[in-house]
Write a protein that holds these residues in place. Structure first.
Motif, PDB file in Angstrom:
ATOM      1  N   ARG A   1      69.723 -52.016 -41.233  1.00 58.44           N
ATOM      2  CA  ARG A   1      69.772 -50.649 -41.751  1.00 58.44           C
ATOM      3  C   ARG A   1      70.977 -49.859 -41.268  1.00 58.44           C
ATOM      4  O   ARG A   1      71.573 -49.086 -42.014  1.00 58.44           O
ATOM      5  N   LEU A   2      71.347 -50.040 -40.025  1.00 57.28           N
ATOM      6  CA  LEU A   2      72.377 -49.210 -39.406  1.00 57.28           C
ATOM      7  C   LEU A   2      73.749 -49.411 -40.027  1.00 57.28           C
ATOM      8  O   LEU A   2      74.114 -50.514 -40.430  1.00 57.28           O
ATOM      9  N   ARG A   3      74.513 -48.337 -40.084  1.00 52.01           N
ATOM     10  CA  ARG A   3      75.949 -48.447 -40.313  1.00 52.01           C
ATOM     11  C   ARG A   3      76.589 -48.744 -38.965  1.00 52.01           C
ATOM     12  O   ARG A   3      76.299 -48.084 -37.973  1.00 52.01           O
ATOM     13  N   VAL A   4      77.449 -49.752 -38.930  1.00 54.28           N
ATOM     14  CA  VAL A   4      78.112 -50.150 -37.687  1.00 54.28           C
ATOM     15  C   VAL A   4      79.587 -49.800 -37.788  1.00 54.28           C
ATOM     16  O   VAL A   4      80.242 -50.097 -38.795  1.00 54.28           O
ATOM     17  N   ALA A   5      80.097 -49.174 -36.748  1.00 56.21           N
ATOM     18  CA  ALA A   5      81.483 -48.700 -36.769  1.00 56.21           C
ATOM     19  C   ALA A   5      82.204 -49.119 -35.499  1.00 56.21           C
ATOM     20  O   ALA A   5      81.606 -49.197 -34.424  1.00 56.21           O
ATOM     21  N   VAL A   6      83.492 -49.374 -35.633  1.00 55.53           N
ATOM     22  CA  VAL A   6      84.356 -49.669 -34.489  1.00 55.53           C
ATOM     23  C   VAL A   6      85.166 -48.420 -34.199  1.00 55.53           C
ATOM     24  O   VAL A   6      85.904 -47.926 -35.051  1.00 55.53           O
ATOM     25  N   GLY A   7      85.053 -47.927 -33.009  1.00 53.60           N
ATOM     26  CA  GLY A   7      85.839 -46.752 -32.652  1.00 53.60           C
ATOM     27  C   GLY A   7      86.501 -46.916 -31.281  1.00 53.60           C
ATOM     28  O   GLY A   7      85.891 -46.584 -30.295  1.00 53.60           O
ATOM     29  N   ILE A   8      87.708 -47.440 -31.212  1.00 58.56           N
ATOM     30  CA  ILE A   8      88.613 -47.783 -32.310  1.00 58.56           C
ATOM     31  C   ILE A   8      89.293 -49.116 -32.013  1.00 58.56           C
ATOM     32  O   ILE A   8      89.287 -49.571 -30.862  1.00 58.56           O
ATOM     33  N   THR A   9      89.893 -49.721 -33.056  1.00 60.78           N
ATOM     34  CA  THR A   9      90.812 -50.829 -32.817  1.00 60.78           C
ATOM     35  C   THR A   9      92.209 -50.253 -32.618  1.00 60.78           C
ATOM     36  O   THR A   9      92.719 -49.533 -33.474  1.00 60.78           O
TER      37      THR A   9
ATOM     38  N   ALA B   1      64.029 -43.954 -36.331  1.00 55.85           N
ATOM     39  CA  ALA B   1      64.251 -42.984 -37.399  1.00 55.85           C
ATOM     40  C   ALA B   1      65.105 -41.841 -36.855  1.00 55.85           C
ATOM     41  O   ALA B   1      64.860 -41.329 -35.764  1.00 55.85           O
ATOM     42  N   GLY B   2      66.111 -41.460 -37.629  1.00 54.60           N
ATOM     43  CA  GLY B   2      67.012 -40.397 -37.197  1.00 54.60           C
ATOM     44  C   GLY B   2      68.351 -40.897 -36.708  1.00 54.60           C
ATOM     45  O   GLY B   2      69.322 -40.135 -36.668  1.00 54.60           O
ATOM     46  N   ILE B   3      68.430 -42.173 -36.325  1.00 58.22           N
ATOM     47  CA  ILE B   3      69.709 -42.768 -35.917  1.00 58.22           C
ATOM     48  C   ILE B   3      70.250 -43.570 -37.087  1.00 58.22           C
ATOM     49  O   ILE B   3      69.588 -44.475 -37.589  1.00 58.22           O
ATOM     50  N   GLU B   4      71.448 -43.243 -37.515  1.00 53.85           N
ATOM     51  CA  GLU B   4      72.031 -43.890 -38.690  1.00 53.85           C
ATOM     52  C   GLU B   4      73.209 -44.802 -38.367  1.00 53.85           C
ATOM     53  O   GLU B   4      73.564 -45.650 -39.186  1.00 53.85           O
ATOM     54  N   ASP B   5      73.832 -44.613 -37.198  1.00 52.36           N
ATOM     55  CA  ASP B   5      75.034 -45.370 -36.846  1.00 52.36           C
ATOM     56  C   ASP B   5      74.887 -46.032 -35.491  1.00 52.36           C
ATOM     57  O   ASP B   5      74.269 -45.478 -34.578  1.00 52.36           O
TER      58      ASP B   5
ATOM     59  N   HIS C   1      78.729 -57.523 -45.160  1.00 55.63           N
ATOM     60  CA  HIS C   1      77.789 -56.422 -44.945  1.00 55.63           C
ATOM     61  C   HIS C   1      78.256 -55.202 -45.742  1.00 55.63           C
ATOM     62  O   HIS C   1      78.648 -54.181 -45.166  1.00 55.63           O
ATOM     63  N   PRO C   2      78.230 -55.284 -47.058  1.00 57.95           N
ATOM     64  CA  PRO C   2      78.781 -54.196 -47.884  1.00 57.95           C
ATOM     65  C   PRO C   2      78.074 -52.869 -47.632  1.00 57.95           C
ATOM     66  O   PRO C   2      76.851 -52.806 -47.565  1.00 57.95           O
ATOM     67  N   GLY C   3      78.896 -51.849 -47.455  1.00 63.83           N
ATOM     68  CA  GLY C   3      78.376 -50.506 -47.276  1.00 63.83           C
ATOM     69  C   GLY C   3      77.869 -50.188 -45.889  1.00 63.83           C
ATOM     70  O   GLY C   3      77.406 -49.069 -45.643  1.00 63.83           O
TER      71      GLY C   3
END
Length: 276
Positions: free
Chosen positions: A56-64, A27-31, A85-87
């Motif tokens: 639950r998590l949003r997954v992001a690539v930083g960066i291509t 809880a508290g970690i979103e990404d 994985h919409p959204g």
């Protein structure tokens, strides 16, 4: 105010699955952020793996790095992840480290033109448009995605210089700034971005117990071209780290992404959450 965690490039790839699953329960970690650095790891395969084992998590690539990725292929890959994985997926695109791009034989004549043309063409392809572009760096002739995502993923730009920051504010849905930024640099970046609409500022930052290790401080000082004493991090005790975290949020960071150091990265995250 979002809080994320980076899966560090130095960690063995096989540790990504348990790492992602552990974060998914915090809880508290979103990404969860993954990276694409030359010789270390592929960002899109890492993102696909993390998305598949979390809910639950949003997954992001930083960066291509734009020079390493043909825009048509990049849009195909990003579109697949967004449909599956919409959204929950964010695509970061940047210049790439110039020396690495030179090593790979893909250094562009104009990094700024390449980034702009990549953002424009990938955004249009993800929106279902047919794209033809005869640009300075990008050339596409009637390309269209057969399965564009119903909800295109946010495109964020990794940027440092004023021209790149302004470009990000004009064309992207968010901007990613690297480790080492303190509150003053965050405020300056926001002024340079000057977004024309909703825009997420993501700040990467080292999280460490005690002082930031000297080799990391020296590396980021060289990258940012500042004295090592000006390289900011979430260091010290958990309470001190929380104070520095809050200062980044108060300066205008929408999302802070922790890059924990040392042999027990998740323990540092748990300690910070406890203090927070």
């Amino acid at each position: 105010m979002r809080l994320g965690v980076m899966f560090d490039r130095g960690l063995p790839p096989e540790e990504l699955v348990p790492f992602a699953r552990a974060l998914d329960t915090m809880a508290g970690i979103e990404d969860l952020w993954v990276v694409e650095d030359l010789g270390w790891t592929g960002g899109l395969t890492s993102a696909a793996t993390a998305l598949a084992v979390t809910s639950r998590l949003r997954v992001a690539v930083g960066i291509t790095p734009a020079p390493l990725r043909n825009p048509a292929l990049l849009a195909m890959e990003l579109g697949n992840l967004a449909r599956l994985h919409p959204g929950r997926f964010v695509a970061g695109i940047g210049h790439g480290v110039r020396e690495w791009m030179r090593q790979a034989g893909v250094a562009p004549r104009s990094p700024l033109s390449l980034l702009e043309e990549t953002l424009v063409s990938v955004s249009a392809l993800l929106s279902g448009e047919q794209v033809s572009l005869d640009g300075r760096e990008v050339r596409l002739d009637g390309v269209r995605l057969v399965h564009p995502p119903q909800v295109p993923p946010p495109l964020m730009t990794g940027a440092i210089g004023p021209k790149s920051l302004a470009l990000s504010g004009r064309l992207a849905q968010g901007t990613i700034v690297p480790e080492g930024y303190g509150p003053e640099r965050v405020r300056a970046a926001l002024e340079a971005i000057a977004p024309t609409g909703p825009h997420e500022l993501v700040v990467l930052t080292y999280l460490c117990s005690g002082e930031l290790p000297e080799p990391l401080a020296a590396e980021m000082a060289g990258f940012l071209q500042v004295p090592a004493s000006e390289v900011a991090s979430l260091s010290g005790t958990p309470d001190e780290a929380v104070a520095r975290l809050r200062a980044l949020w108060e300066a205008g960071a929408d999302t802070v992404v922790l890059r924990p150091t040392g042999p027990e990265p998740l323990r540092l995250v748990v300690d910070l959450l406890g203090a927070l």
